[in-house]
Scaffold this motif. Structure first.
Motif, PDB file in Angstrom:
ATOM      1  N   GLY A 185      -9.808   5.583   6.235  1.00 16.75           N
ATOM      2  CA  GLY A 185      -8.569   6.024   5.603  1.00 16.75           C
ATOM      3  C   GLY A 185      -8.580   7.484   5.240  1.00 16.75           C
ATOM      4  O   GLY A 185      -7.545   8.168   5.339  1.00 16.75           O
ATOM      5  N   MET A 229      -6.002   1.036  -1.009  1.00 17.51           N
ATOM      6  CA  MET A 229      -6.273  -0.096  -0.099  1.00 17.51           C
ATOM      7  C   MET A 229      -5.546  -1.345  -0.582  1.00 17.51           C
ATOM      8  O   MET A 229      -5.343  -1.554  -1.784  1.00 17.51           O
ATOM      9  CB  MET A 229      -7.780  -0.383   0.015  1.00 17.51           C
ATOM     10  N   VAL A 266      -8.142   7.189  -1.714  1.00 18.22           N
ATOM     11  CA  VAL A 266      -7.633   6.279  -0.667  1.00 18.22           C
ATOM     12  C   VAL A 266      -7.192   4.980  -1.339  1.00 18.22           C
ATOM     13  O   VAL A 266      -7.965   4.371  -2.091  1.00 18.22           O
ATOM     14  CB  VAL A 266      -8.698   5.984   0.416  1.00 18.22           C
ATOM     15  N   TRP A 313     -13.317   0.990   5.071  1.00 23.10           N
ATOM     16  CA  TRP A 313     -11.904   1.217   4.816  1.00 23.10           C
ATOM     17  C   TRP A 313     -11.673   2.586   4.193  1.00 23.10           C
ATOM     18  O   TRP A 313     -10.660   3.238   4.467  1.00 23.10           O
ATOM     19  CB  TRP A 313     -11.309   0.110   3.935  1.00 23.10           C
ATOM     20  N   TYR A 314     -12.614   3.045   3.318  1.00 24.37           N
ATOM     21  CA  TYR A 314     -12.454   4.342   2.674  1.00 24.37           C
ATOM     22  C   TYR A 314     -12.682   5.468   3.669  1.00 24.37           C
ATOM     23  O   TYR A 314     -11.889   6.423   3.736  1.00 24.37           O
ATOM     24  CB  TYR A 314     -13.424   4.459   1.493  1.00 24.37           C
ATOM     25  N   ALA A 339       0.831  -1.213   0.000  1.00 23.45           N
ATOM     26  CA  ALA A 339       0.000   0.000   0.000  1.00 23.45           C
ATOM     27  C   ALA A 339       0.864   1.261   0.000  1.00 23.45           C
ATOM     28  O   ALA A 339       0.518   2.269  -0.654  1.00 23.45           O
ATOM     29  CB  ALA A 339      -0.910  -0.018   1.213  1.00 23.45           C
ATOM     30  N   SER A 363      -5.850   0.690   4.679  1.00 23.24           N
ATOM     31  CA  SER A 363      -6.142   1.851   3.823  1.00 23.24           C
ATOM     32  C   SER A 363      -5.262   3.030   4.205  1.00 23.24           C
ATOM     33  O   SER A 363      -4.995   3.250   5.392  1.00 23.24           O
ATOM     34  CB  SER A 363      -7.612   2.244   3.935  1.00 23.24           C
TER      35      SER A 363
END
Length: 560
Positions: free
Chosen positions: A175, A214, A212, A171-172, A67, A200
């Protein structure tokens, strides 16, 4: 009251010795074996936990570095997030080199999503979800590739619609709100339901938020890592999150990933034992033994993992390690029973040969001594010196008692013993006694004085005492002995009178008119008495045998 025999006691003692020794050895050995099993299980659990921790740490580190590579490339502007060809090449290359990673994707601020996904069947798909008006489905494009040595082969493109919106994914949102990398566990990804760990990171390009990035590891991949571990047979490993949810397991039940222990079928005894141990121990790290109806004792251990308060739970049935030990225990039990049976048979043989039979013979000889049957006493040689000495001592005692018979008639003593009368000094008796044969009558009114007087008179005839009895006899002895004494004293008195008659005749003092008693309660003159004593007429008168006899109460005063 029941009294056991010596052979029975010896058998019981020997059996107790054999069984107690076997039981003690068995308990010590079983305890040592049990402790060794616990140490082995603890060592294996520690190795398994260390392996899982290392694998998870490597995977998490790999995800984080992947990432970071994507974020750095977008941050530096080397590749634009909107450049479809270059970003696809970048994601595809990274995914092929990192087989542990399931997803590499990027979420745009307008809700669009682009990413590469490694499917469960080994293929790679490029997924792109486009923009759409609020409340409408978004266009979906899926390009499928099959890896070949050194390259990939395009198979097909699938177009469809999707309701997935990156803006609403946990996660978005996390993050975007945090400047540092954020780990989340989610169940839904762009291709549908797929539990996964997602890292993220916020991407800023030239000071402007661009999206973002991931990277995700499927929990299926974690289950595969657990399955790759060399766990003991029937053992199972579980990965739990901080809320106790099952994230991965080494042996999925019926191919289905359960979210909680309660979701496992009732036939899964390992999961049931692990659930009981976790419920009973509200800590992250513990070791416990849980009893299970199907598997018996089950060792359950829990250890922490280096991610989000996760923990690894390992359940291993004791039978996995102790099946051979239990089989040997059953064999040892049979051997012990055989040894006990052999020991019992040996004890019976030796007890009869060494103790029971010799002691039975000694007891029989003692009973013979009690009855004064001294002629049956014999020496019986035995193997044991003590019993042999006892038999010889009995023989010597019998010889001593036989010598004692010269002073006391054995019939008197035997009658006393058989009557169970305890002899005591002193006492008086007044009774009538009759000669058994009926030939010599004997009467006594004062037994003690009469018998004592007769003994004194008899002792004067022979010049020695005929019976070793004092002037005071026990009343109990007189009761049993008087019949024998009557016969003996009558014979002594008759012999004394005969001697008197001869002496008087020699001295010329026996008158013909002196009458003396006979056995038929009549009297004879002195001349007739003298004739019978000399063997003349033998006292035969009218076919009747007349014997000179003495009635102690009717003797003339001149014969005192």
């Amino acid at each position: 009251m029941y009294r056991p025999k010596l052979a029975q006691v010896i058998i019981v003692i020997l059996m107790l010795a054999v069984l107690s020794t076997a039981a003690l050895i068995h308990l010590i050995w079983q305890r040592a074996a049990g402790e060794n099993i616990e140490e082995i299980v603890a060592s294996l659990d520690a190795q398994t936990a260390a392996s899982v921790r290392n694998d998870l740490s490597r995977t998490l580190s790999l995800v984080s570095s992947t990432a970071e590579v994507v974020r750095s490339i977008f941050f530096q502007g080397a590749i634009s997030a909107n450049d479809e060809v270059k970003r696809e090449f970048l994601f595809l290359s990274l995914l092929r080199e990192q087989p542990a990673i399931a997803w590499i994707g990027f979420g745009f601020p307008d809700g669009r999503f682009f990413g590469s996904h490694a499917t469960a069947d080994g293929r790679i798909e490029m997924v792109e979800i486009g923009a759409a008006e609020a409340g409408e489905l978004r266009p979906l494009r899926r390009d499928l590739y099959r890896p070949i040595p050194g390259d990939i082969f395009f198979e097909e493109r699938i177009r469809a619609e999707s309701a997935y919106v990156a803006l609403g994914a946990p996660w978005y949102r996390l993050g975007k709100e945090n400047g540092d990398p954020v780990w989340t566990v989610t169940n839904v990804l762009p291709n549908g339901f797929e539990p996964a760990m997602v890292l993220s990171k916020r991407v800023v390009t030239f000071g402007k938020f661009t999206g973002v990035v991931m990277a995700a590891v499927s929990l299926r991949r974690l289950s595969e890592a657990l399955q790759a571990l060399e766990l003991p047979a029937l053992g199972k490993a579980f990965v739990l999150d901080s809320r106790g949810r099952v994230l991965a397991t080494s042996q999925p039940s019926d191919g289905v990933m359960a979210a909680h222990f309660s979701d496992f079928p009732a036939s899964d005894a390992i999961a049931t034992a692990a659930a009981e141990a976790v419920a009973a121990n509200q800590v992250d790290a513990f070791r416990a033994v849980v009893s299970n109806a199907l598997l018996g004792p089950v060792f359950v251990s829990s250890s922490r993992l280096p991610f989000e308060n996760w923990r690894l739970v390992i359940a291993t049935p004791r039978s996995t390690f102790a099946s051979g030990i239990d089989k040997n225990i059953r064999r040892i039990a049979l051997v012990v029973l055989a040894m006990a049976a052999l020991a019992a048979a040996t004890a019976v043989a030796f007890a009869n040969f060494l103790f029971a039979r010799p002691l039975a013979r000694v007891a029989e000889q003692l009973r013979a001594v009690e009855r004064f049957s001294l002629e049956s006493i014999r020496h019986h040689p035995t193997f044991l010196a003590e019993l042999n000495d006892l038999s010889q001592a009995l023989k010597r005692m019998a010889a001593g008692l036989s010598a004692f018979a010269r002073y006391m008639p054995l019939d008197v003593v035997r009658s006393l013993v058989e009557g169970g009368v305890e002899p005591k000094p002193g006492g008086e008796l007044c009774a009538d006694y009759q000669e058994v044969g009926g030939s010599i009558p004997f009467k006594a009114r004062d037994a003690q004085s009469t018998v004592t007087s007769a003994i004194d008179r008899g002792s004067q005839v022979g010049g020695r005492s005929t019976l070793p009895i004092g002037r005071s006899l026990s009343a109990s002895i007189l009761q049993i002995a008087t019949a024998a004494l009557a016969r003996h004293l009558s014979a002594v008195a008759t012999a004394r009178l005969s001697h008197k008659v001869l002496i008087l005749e020699l001295c010329g003092q026996l008158n013909s008119h002196d009458y003396l008693p006979t056995s038929d309660h009549s009297s004879l003159p002195g001349s007739a008495w003298l004739s019978m004593l000399r063997g003349g007429s033998n006292g035969r008168t009218s076919g009747t045998t007349r014997t000179p006899v003495v009635n102690l109460n009717e003797l003339p005063s001149s014969f005192g």
